[in-house]
Design a protein around this motif. Structure first.
Motif, PDB file in Angstrom:
ATOM      1  N   LYS A  59      -1.640   2.419   4.387  1.00 38.92           N
ATOM      2  CA  LYS A  59      -1.543   1.645   3.157  1.00 38.92           C
ATOM      3  C   LYS A  59      -2.481   0.441   3.205  1.00 38.92           C
ATOM      4  O   LYS A  59      -2.992   0.069   4.256  1.00 38.92           O
ATOM      5  N   PHE A  61      -3.515  -3.552   0.972  1.00 37.32           N
ATOM      6  CA  PHE A  61      -2.864  -4.730   0.391  1.00 37.32           C
ATOM      7  C   PHE A  61      -2.289  -4.477  -0.997  1.00 37.32           C
ATOM      8  O   PHE A  61      -1.346  -5.158  -1.424  1.00 37.32           O
ATOM      9  N   ARG A  62      -2.795  -3.474  -1.727  1.00 37.68           N
ATOM     10  CA  ARG A  62      -2.280  -3.207  -3.072  1.00 37.68           C
ATOM     11  C   ARG A  62      -0.861  -2.624  -3.026  1.00 37.68           C
ATOM     12  O   ARG A  62      -0.088  -2.816  -3.969  1.00 37.68           O
ATOM     13  N   HIS A  63      -0.527  -1.931  -1.953  1.00 38.92           N
ATOM     14  CA  HIS A  63       0.836  -1.416  -1.816  1.00 38.92           C
ATOM     15  C   HIS A  63       1.847  -2.556  -1.654  1.00 38.92           C
ATOM     16  O   HIS A  63       3.026  -2.404  -2.001  1.00 38.92           O
ATOM     17  N   GLU A  64       1.405  -3.680  -1.110  1.00 37.25           N
ATOM     18  CA  GLU A  64       2.293  -4.844  -0.976  1.00 37.25           C
ATOM     19  C   GLU A  64       2.528  -5.499  -2.333  1.00 37.25           C
ATOM     20  O   GLU A  64       3.601  -6.043  -2.597  1.00 37.25           O
ATOM     21  N   LYS A  67       4.816  -1.563  -5.035  1.00 36.78           N
ATOM     22  CA  LYS A  67       5.325  -0.521  -4.128  1.00 36.78           C
ATOM     23  C   LYS A  67       5.016   0.889  -4.622  1.00 36.78           C
ATOM     24  O   LYS A  67       4.899   1.821  -3.828  1.00 36.78           O
TER      25      LYS A  67
END
Length: 256
Positions: A59, A61-64, A67
């Motif tokens: 993953k 940083f966009r997944h943080e 979600k």
């Protein structure tokens, strides 16, 4: 300077060719297709400098931030994952610099390379099937679609999306991106987003005038302001990835 979105090429090569195998049973269709695509674009542009960028595993940083980012995407097919490392080895054997940077996406690496390696009298060609990269197009940067080889310069972006390259970020924040599972403003498609941006210049202008936009789309816009703000963080490309690559490192060397 030719910058290739290797991850885009991977899937294109995999789905374009039949399920070929070597004599010992190793899947090789994507390798064969990838080599064909690479040979074709090198022949077409004869670049002095080259860079190949692949998405790193895991993953980013966009997944943080969100979600559900890319949550609807299937895992890479096993037959393709088996061919990924041989393909990267092959690209290096061509004498091409390869970058895979964890925590970010190939698009962020490409954006950083475009910003940091723009030199006078050097035309940059980005080869990818990703429309997010249209926001990088400018006088000396064009986007070539890896699917149909169409070239998008500034006028090409306007013809295709109805907005200028510097408005593509705002455009994607409004319409969303189904391939990345980023929801846009409900019932706002390309024409509506382009109309708003041409009328109000940018996303800030659209938001400032949200109360004057009538109908269901106006209601949807006003109800989506927090999602639009999140989309800005998701769609914006990082331009400060530490690449540790100098421009001379991108000289295309003699292939092995």
């Amino acid at each position: 300077l030719l910058i290739i979105d290797g991850s885009s090429y991977l899937y294109r090569a995999y789905y374009a060719l039949p399920n070929l195998k070597t004599s010992n049973g190793m899947h090789s269709g994507a390798i064969h297709g990838f080599a064909n695509m690479l040979n074709r674009i090198i022949d077409e542009y004869n670049p002095k400098y080259m860079l190949m960028v692949f998405d790193a595993k895991g993953k980013n940083f966009r997944h943080e931030i969100y979600k559900k980012y890319k949550a609807t995407r299937n895992a890479m097919p096993k037959e393709l994952s088996e061919q990924t490392e041989p393909i990267i080895d092959m690209v290096k054997a061509y004498g091409i610099t390869v970058i895979q940077e964890s925590g970010v996406e190939a698009d962020d690496v490409i954006a950083t390379a475009v910003k940091s390696h723009t030199i006078e009298n050097v035309q940059t060609v980005i080869s990818s099937g990703d429309k997010d990269l249209a926001q990088l197009v400018q006088n000396d940067v064009v986007l070539v679609n890896s699917f149909d080889s169409k070239v998008l310069d500034t006028q090409g972006v306007i013809d295709k999306f109805g907005v200028r390259p510097d408005q593509i970020l705002d455009y994607l924040c409004l319409v969303g991106d189904s391939s990345d599972n980023i929801p846009g403003v409900p019932k706002v498609g390309q024409k509506t987003a382009a109309k708003w941006l041409n009328e109000y210049s940018n996303l800030d202008g659209v938001i400032k005038n949200a109360d004057s936009i009538k109908g269901v789309v106006g209601d949807n816009l006003r109800n989506s302001l927090s999602e639009i703000e999140r989309n800005v963080d998701l769609v914006s490309l990082k331009e400060d990835v530490d690449l540790n690559v100098k421009f001379e490192d991108l000289l295309k060397l003699n292939p092995n």
